[in-house]
Design an enzyme around this catalytic site. Structure first.
Site, mmCIF file in Angstrom:
data_model
loop_
_atom_site.group_PDB
_atom_site.id
_atom_site.type_symbol
_atom_site.label_atom_id
_atom_site.label_comp_id
_atom_site.label_asym_id
_atom_site.label_seq_id
_atom_site.Cartn_x
_atom_site.Cartn_y
_atom_site.Cartn_z
ATOM 1 N N ASP A 15 0.866 -1.193 -0.179
ATOM 2 C CA ASP A 15 -0.005 -0.015 -0.015
ATOM 3 C C ASP A 15 0.853 1.229 0.013
ATOM 4 O O ASP A 15 1.829 1.189 -0.692
ATOM 5 C CB ASP A 15 -1.124 0.142 1.084
ATOM 6 C CG ASP A 15 -2.280 0.583 0.924
ATOM 7 O OD1 ASP A 15 -2.296 1.866 0.667
ATOM 8 O OD2 ASP A 15 -3.275 0.050 0.971
ATOM 9 N N HIS B 8 -3.488 5.584 3.499
ATOM 10 C CA HIS B 8 -4.345 4.590 3.070
ATOM 11 C C HIS B 8 -3.855 3.416 3.698
ATOM 12 O O HIS B 8 -4.326 2.624 4.289
ATOM 13 C CB HIS B 8 -4.642 4.717 1.389
ATOM 14 C CG HIS B 8 -5.499 3.691 0.957
ATOM 15 N ND1 HIS B 8 -4.902 2.385 0.791
ATOM 16 C CD2 HIS B 8 -6.736 3.715 0.578
ATOM 17 C CE1 HIS B 8 -6.057 1.628 0.311
ATOM 18 N NE2 HIS B 8 -7.248 2.500 0.480
ATOM 19 N N SER C 207 -11.623 -1.150 0.275
ATOM 20 C CA SER C 207 -10.263 -1.335 0.781
ATOM 21 C C SER C 207 -10.172 -1.640 2.281
ATOM 22 O O SER C 207 -9.486 -2.823 2.833
ATOM 23 C CB SER C 207 -9.509 -0.042 0.796
ATOM 24 O OG SER C 207 -9.218 0.326 -0.567
#
Length: 717
Positions: free
Chosen positions: A296, A339, A537
């Site tokens: 990520d 994220h 996600s």
């Protein structure tokens, strides 16, 4: 019979013929006996270009001219490297996992390589995005509203490069507040009435907004209702609803909110409770001894709840920067976007849960004692590239034994540009699955249309996850909803995706104000380190955590066993005995951590498929989805209708455990894909399914610096 080549001129001629004609006659040694080794060792660059009618290659090309980044695949990597050296390109990525290398070449060098389709495969270095970045509805609404006296205010933000035009607004409120006297949109009055009675409901259409109901690009707006009576601040956010529809096929709703949402001390990690992980924590199942790798945007490794487990021991075993191709000290890993930190926090946050201001015996992460391998492959703006994502996957493959990596979380995606088996990222993911590493992917946030599952979620073998929300009622599972943006199947090869759904709405996890996304949306920050995001996600992070609990309980499970037990322990949503959502929307149903851990099922996932044969090209597969003459999708062998508006959640539905896929239908049982299979008229995909150069990002989704960062996540739902 192979053709003998007697001299160099004939060799060149035959090579050129083999590279440009008769592709159906290739054998294992190349067309007419010409293979890559003979091209590399026998021909020079000038002879190649002359024979192909191309200009002569410069002896040395300026690095400034090497502006094409591509992946080439084709057997022996050393031969590929020699080929690149011969034509003067630069090698950037070493990717044996997919039998390829990443290179930079000039336009002329690329033209030369494209003349060799029988010997090498070329893939352009396309963009890859965090799953949330592929949402096309870029109007966000704040989670918390302002309730004062006789008014309620709700904030909206348009993160598009184009104007959003209001089509309709609908409001409900407690009737004790009387009637709505006025509605203002961004300070302009769009509705006013002194005497009308609305009985707690009001709907405005486009004619009410005219020029005052539009959101310019990157503009914030406030929707304000004024009631005829006071005391609005004595109600909870859940007592109101505010919904807006835009002409651009974009809808947003006011989230209802928890009673405890404003309490900074509460963890609000509802997903741990909803899936039953809290009970497993109390039984000692916390992911201990299982390593989860996350590819990520990096990790806020300085945060103790991420760096250390519940026993205060360091648990980040490795940290790798795939962008710069460097392994770094785990404690120094950073996340400029947020994220990766958010997803990893959902998986493994080791802080205890706090409910009503009190610490509880369970934890905020699903697998709080899992070890971590962190791979940074995404930039601050939330995008990556095929080559960098592949380099991250290569690192996982190279270090899986060393760090006992059993689970990989991939909360990113890209639009499919080929069949699943031809995509290089998918090939890498399949290699990991072949090594019995459980790969968990997010389905994507490009729903609610059919066939919106992206890469690598479209790989039939892996676990692809859609997202649901608890509708802000933690104790009532009967009103849970599928998030409107959750991508839906079938895939282009007719497989049923997603495989399951998990909590993904209004997820509290870790991030800080210095990261790019929270800095742009500070209203979603709670305290110093809590941030609210929604998306598939986040849902995939939940499932990755559950897989870690399963593997701690039984380390002998294969990847197929894990998928089998996860899917056989889910529960499908129903309304009056019928599916509330089709399998193309909810997969096999919602995840249950307790049942997954306790399951003893085996042999019920990926049946009929041979991943080794798939990777070698010997055999490919298609799923059981079909489309009828009216454009409706169905599952071959099942007699229920799917993909209709009738499949909507309502207050009557129950999560009915009685609904199970019976033995007559094996989930993911595949059909052989060979020349004998004919696509009949009942199974024709629409014109949107074209794998050619006509595939272009349309104007509505241009990735530029002006707003790319706003697309990184779903804040609404």
């Amino acid at each position: 019979m192979k053709l003998k080549i007697c001299n160099k001129s004939a060799l060149i001629a035959a090579a050129m013929l083999s590279l440009t004609t008769l592709p159906a006659t290739a054998d294992e040694n190349g067309l007419f006996g010409i293979n890559l080794q003979e091209v590399v060792t026998t021909l020079d660059a000038s002879e190649l270009t002359t024979s192909l009618g191309l200009p002569e290659l410069p002896v040395v090309d300026s690095l400034l001219k090497l502006d094409n980044e591509i992946l080439i695949q084709g057997g022996d990597i050393e031969l590929l490297k020699q080929l690149v050296e011969k034509i003067g390109g630069v090698i950037t990525h070493d990717l044996p996992l997919v039998s390829g290398i990443g290179i930079r070449v000039s336009d002329l060098q690329l033209a030369l390589l494209k003349k060799m389709p029988a010997l090498i495969t070329i893939t352009e270095n396309e963009a890859v995005f965090t799953s949330s970045a592929l949402d096309y509805c870029l109007v966000y609404g704040s989670h918390v509203v302002d309730l004062t006296a006789n008014k309620i205010r709700w904030n909206l933000y348009n993160a598009k490069e184009m104007q959003a035009n209001t089509k309709k607004m609908t409001f409900t409120w407690p009737e004790s507040l009387g009637n709505v006297r006025s509605v203002k949109f961004n300070g302009s009055t769009v509705y006013w009435s002194l005497f009308s009675r609305q009985n707690g409901e009001l709907t405005l259409d486009a004619s009410d907004f005219s020029r005052n109901g539009n959101l310019d690009a990157f503009e914030s707006a406030t929707v304000e209702l004024t009631f005829s009576r006071y005391d609005a601040d004595s109600y909870e956010q859940r007592d109101f609803s505010m919904d807006v529809e835009f002409e651009e096929n974009c809808d947003r709703s006011l989230v209802k909110g928890y009673d405890t949402q404003a309490n900074e001390k509460d963890s609000n990690s509802y997903y741990v409770d909803n899936i039953g992980a809290d009970e497993l924590h109390d039984k000692g199942l916390t992911g201990n001894g299982v390593t989860v790798a996350v590819i990520d945007s990096g990790l806020w490794a300085d945060h103790k709840a991420l760096r250390q487990n519940t026993k205060n021991k360091d648990r980040i075993l490795a940290a790798y920067d795939a962008i710069n191709d460097s392994e770094i000290r785990p404690a120094t890993m950073t996340d400029e976007n947020s994220h990766g930190t958010h997803i990893t926090g959902i998986i493994a946050n080791s802080d205890q849960a706090i409910v009503e201001g009190k610490k509880r015996s369970f934890y905020q992460g699903v697998a709080p004692d899992a070890n971590l391998v962190v791979v940074k492959a995404f930039y601050e703006d939330g995008h990556s590239t095929y080559l960098d994502a592949l380099r991250g996957l290569q690192f996982i493959a190279d270090n899986s034994d060393k760090h006992n990596i059993r689970v990989v979380n991939l909360s990113f995606g890209a639009p499919p540009r080929s069949n699943y088996w031809a995509d290089p990222i998918n090939q890498a993911v399949m290699r990991l699955w072949e090594k019995d590493i459980v790969v968990v992917t997010s389905a994507g946030n490009t729903g609610p249309k059919a066939m919106t599952i992206g890469v690598p979620a479209n790989v039939p073998y892996v676990i692809s996850v859609g997202a649901i929300s608890d509708n802000y009622t933690q104790d009532n599972l009967n009103d849970d909803t599928l998030l409107s943006f959750s991508s839906q199947g079938p895939t282009h090869e007719a497989f049923i995706k997603p495989d399951m759904v998990a909590p993904g709405g209004h997820m509290f996890s870790l991030a800080n104000e210095d990261m790019y996304v929270p800095s742009k949306f500070p209203q979603y920050l709670k305290g110093d380190d809590r941030f609210i995001m929604s998306g598939t996600s986040q849902a995939s992070g939940v499932v990755s955590g559950v897989v870690a609990l399963m593997l701690q309980n039984d380390p002998s499970l294969s990847a197929n066993d894990v998928k089998c037990r996860l899917m056989s322990s889910t529960t499908m949503a129903q309304v009056d005995g019928k599916l509330a959502y089709s399998p193309f929307q909810q997969g096999s149903g919602t995840i249950n951590a307790i049942k997954a851990v306790e399951s003893v099922k085996s042999g019920c996932a990926n049946n009929g498929m041979d991943i080794t044969a798939d990777l070698s090209g010997e055999q490919h597969y298609m799923g059981a989805a079909r489309m009828d003459a009216d454009g409706n999708y169905y599952i071959k062998g099942f007699e229920f209708e799917v993909w209709e508006e009738a499949f909507m959640w309502d207050e009557a539905f129950m999560w009915d455990e009685a609904f199970m896929w019976d033995e007559a239908f094996m989930w993911d049982e595949a059909f052989m894909w060979d020349e004998a299979f004919m696509w009949d008229e009942a199974f024709m995909w629409d014109e949107a399914f074209m794998w050619d150069e006509a595939f272009m990002w349309d104007e509505a989704f241009m990735w530029d610096e002006a707003y790319m960062n706003q697309e990184n996540f779903m804040l609404q739902e």
